[in-house]
Design a protein around this motif. Structure first.
Motif, short mmCIF file in Angstrom:
data_model
loop_
_atom_site.label_atom_id
_atom_site.label_comp_id
_atom_site.label_asym_id
_atom_site.label_seq_id
_atom_site.Cartn_x
_atom_site.Cartn_y
_atom_site.Cartn_z
N GLU A 32 0.83 -1.21 0.00
CA GLU A 32 0.00 0.00 0.00
C GLU A 32 0.86 1.25 0.00
O GLU A 32 0.55 2.23 -0.69
CB GLU A 32 -0.93 0.02 1.21
N GLU A 33 1.93 1.25 0.76
CA GLU A 33 2.82 2.40 0.79
C GLU A 33 3.48 2.61 -0.57
O GLU A 33 3.67 3.73 -1.01
CB GLU A 33 3.85 2.27 1.91
N GLY A 34 3.81 1.52 -1.25
CA GLY A 34 4.38 1.62 -2.59
C GLY A 34 3.39 2.19 -3.59
O GLY A 34 3.76 2.95 -4.49
N ARG A 35 2.12 1.86 -3.42
CA ARG A 35 1.09 2.37 -4.34
C ARG A 35 0.89 3.88 -4.22
O ARG A 35 0.38 4.51 -5.12
CB ARG A 35 -0.22 1.64 -4.10
N LYS A 36 1.34 4.46 -3.11
CA LYS A 36 1.19 5.90 -2.89
C LYS A 36 2.43 6.68 -3.35
O LYS A 36 2.58 7.85 -3.02
CB LYS A 36 0.96 6.17 -1.40
N ILE A 66 4.66 -0.04 -6.04
CA ILE A 66 5.12 1.01 -6.97
C ILE A 66 4.79 0.60 -8.40
O ILE A 66 4.28 1.40 -9.19
CB ILE A 66 6.63 1.26 -6.81
N ALA A 67 5.06 -0.66 -8.73
CA ALA A 67 4.78 -1.16 -10.09
C ALA A 67 3.30 -1.06 -10.41
O ALA A 67 2.92 -0.68 -11.53
CB ALA A 67 5.28 -2.59 -10.23
N GLN A 68 2.44 -1.39 -9.46
CA GLN A 68 0.99 -1.28 -9.68
C GLN A 68 0.60 0.17 -9.94
O GLN A 68 -0.21 0.46 -10.83
CB GLN A 68 0.23 -1.82 -8.49
N SER A 69 1.18 1.08 -9.18
CA SER A 69 0.88 2.49 -9.35
C SER A 69 1.35 3.00 -10.71
O SER A 69 0.64 3.76 -11.38
CB SER A 69 1.54 3.30 -8.22
N ARG A 121 -1.97 3.22 -17.83
CA ARG A 121 -3.30 2.93 -18.35
C ARG A 121 -4.12 4.20 -18.53
O ARG A 121 -4.81 4.36 -19.53
CB ARG A 121 -4.06 1.99 -17.40
N VAL A 122 -4.04 5.10 -17.58
CA VAL A 122 -4.81 6.34 -17.63
C VAL A 122 -4.27 7.25 -18.73
O VAL A 122 -5.04 7.90 -19.43
CB VAL A 122 -4.76 7.06 -16.24
#
Length: 169
Positions: free
Chosen positions: A120-124, A154-157, A163-164
């Protein structure tokens, strides 16, 4: 069940068995966490004055410290978050020394929990100032599996940003 075993272990804490907890009790932020932990225990109908509930009270204090750490990070107060993390680590060492059952329960629970938190921290990553990002990376340096989870976040983010943005990204 593992936590219940720890609560039932009847661990004893004193200035000799838990010297850091004894010192921490006088610090303002730790007092705030203890107050929040006591409130959580009262809400659960547990008597904090009963010596059998000391470990549970410290556990609730740990949860309050976790909340305070998250809030400090969210507000961009990395220094305060580091101080609170140090308090939590010192307290946990004493708790685990006095109650090995607690250490077992925590390790069993923390495996998944810490990985999800790191992810979760990586996604931010795009929302963090650079210094906070560096502190997070430094925090995971001693835990390769947490660092991997952080990088996966991080990779997911990054993938979501691509994608956007569409083909021009």
């Amino acid at each position: 069940a593992l936590y219940q075993s720890a609560w039932d272990s009847n661990a004893r804490f004193s200035s000799k068995t838990a010297p850091d907890i004894e010192r921490l009790r006088n610090l303002p932020s730790f007092k705030e966490a203890m107050k929040a932990g006591s409130k959580r225990m009262a809400d659960a109908g547990l008597d904090i004055t009963d010596p059998k509930n000391t470990l549970r009270g410290l556990h609730e204090t740990k949860i309050a410290l976790d909340d305070m750490i998250s809030e400090a990070i969210r507000q961009g107060k990395g220094g305060q978050a580091s101080v609170l993390m140090g308090m939590k680590e010192r307290m946990l060492k004493d708790m685990e020394r006095a109650a090995p059952e607690y250490k077992t329960a925590r390790l069993a629970y923390a495996g998944d929990s810490e990985m999800l938190t790191a992810m979760e921290e990586g996604r931010k990553i795009y929302q963090l100032p650079e210094m906070d990002m560096r502190k997070l990376i430094d925090r995971f340096k001693d835990s390769p599996s947490e660092f991997d989870a952080f990088r996966a976040g991080i990779a997911q983010s990054m993938l979501e940003k691509l994608r956007v943005a569409g083909p021009a990204a």
